[in-house]
Design an enzyme around this catalytic site. Structure first.
Site: not given
Length: 390
Positions: A139, A237, A246
């Protein structure tokens, strides 16, 4: 019937329309990368099945192992002004592929974060599949409304700790240009909201919902797809707000494992996706990576993932228990070559040091354009029905 000629209209890497025939051809091209093999019947639930690695995992599992399943995604139908989203057309073609292969697949178009969606999906699982052997969580969303509190969270692409600037690839009238993009620092609240959207809370809720309905198969396992990437993109990131989410995803896997669930994260390699193309610096990095080493396609990596999930191959785990599908990307020689190209890239030589034209074509393919074998001068049906299930 609503046929018309569809042309690419948009700004930057975002297109307002998608080409139905092109999107369908993309699905068929992905399926052509897969060789089927005999396997015992397995079932899967794929959250985020219409694009990127979620789509690749769906197609690889379906075409290689004949997996039956349910896919969940959030796409828009065609309107009087706009075509449907690319994921809508890709899902319709994936369902057609499943039907041709004699497999049972249902696709639910709804907000994956909502409890009502979980109820609908689990009803389908119970009636059509019985038990779930694998849950793939893929997702990427800009926002999430928690159905239990009613609060809406917004994810951000920002740095943590200090401002950051990065080289980034853009295009002006089809010509590649090199830009310097500044990245703001995320506040603590923005980081927390990004974790709420992109972290592991909803993944865990899906598993709990399946457990409460006694829908987990005896050898059930689950994997959430993630990315680490290069130090060149790290400040925005992996060390940025998205990286915090993450990390939460990976911590969720560890917590689920403690509770007796076979849960892991899968670190995939770089790819051109609708989510990644919006991140400053990623387009340049991927273009350089493709220039110096090529890329393993999402389907190739998804085949490797299924081999490990089904037990056909031993899991390739790192010290933190993550499946690593990105070793080809993070190889020292590859990264050294990419770093050298990154440092040498200028506005004047960007077309030579990076595969910029390839990257732009790949972005257009995400919307069904620049796909070989498609007649873009011909009218095409844009009002495609959502698949009701094979």
């Amino acid at each position: 019937m609503s046929e018309r000629v569809v042309k690419p209209v948009g700004r930057g890497f975002l297109f307002l329309d998608s080409h139905p025939a092109g999107c369908a051809r993309v699905v068929r091209d992905m399926a052509a990368e897969v060789s089927s093999r005999p396997a015992e019947r397995r079932t899967a639930l794929v959250i985020g099945s219409s694009s990127g690695y979620g789509l690749a995992t769906t197609i690889a599992g379906l075409a290689r192992y004949g997996i039956d399943g349910v896919g969940v995604c959030f796409e828009k139908a065609a309107t009087a002004r706009r075509t449907a989203t690319a994921g809508w057309y890709r899902t319709a073609e994936t369902a057609a592929l499943a039907a041709e292969l004699g497999r049972s697949w249902s696709f639910v178009n709804a907000d994956a974060f909502a409890d009502t969606t979980k109820d609908e999906v689990l009803d389908l699982v119970a009636s059509r599949l019985g038990k779930i052997d694998h849950l793939i969580y893929s997702v990427a969303a800009p926002r999430r409304t928690d159905p239990r509190t009613g609060e809406t969270y917004q994810s951000v692409l920002k740095a943590i700790g200090a401002p950051h600037s990065t080289k980034s690839l853009a295009f002006e009238d089809g010509t590649p240009v090199l830009q310097e993009v500044g990245i703001e620092v995320a506040t603590d609240d923005e980081i927390a909201q990004t974790v709420k959207v992109m972290g592991g809370e909803d993944w865990a809720r899906w598993i709990t919902a399946l457990q409460d309905r006694d829908l987990l198969g005896p050898a059930f396992n689950t994997v959430a797809l993630t990315y680490i990437g290069s130090e060149l993109t790290g400040p925005l990131y992996r060390q940025g707000s998205i990286g915090a989410a993450k990390a939460d995803l990976e911590q969720t896997a560890l917590k689920l494992a403690v509770d007796g669930v076979a849960a892991m994260t899968s670190v995939n390699g770089a790819a051109v996706t609708q989510a990644s193309s919006a991140i400053p610096g990623i387009g340049l990095y991927v273009s350089l990576l493709h220039k110096v080493a090529g890329l393993q396609t999402p389907v190739q990596q998804s085949i490797a993932l299924w081999e490990q999930l089904t037990g056909e191959a031993a899991p390739d785990l790192d010290d933190e228990g993550r499946i690593r599908l990105d070793r080809w990307e993070l190889n020292d020689d590859v990264q050294n070559a990419v770093r050298a190209q990154w440092q040498s890239a200028t506005h004047d030589n960007i077309a030579e040091v990076a595969d910029a034209a390839w990257f732009l074509a790949e972005v257009r393919r995400l919307y069904g354009f620049d796909v070989p074998g498609v007649d873009y001068e011909a009218e095409t049906e844009v009002d495609v029905e959502w698949p009701t299930g094979a």
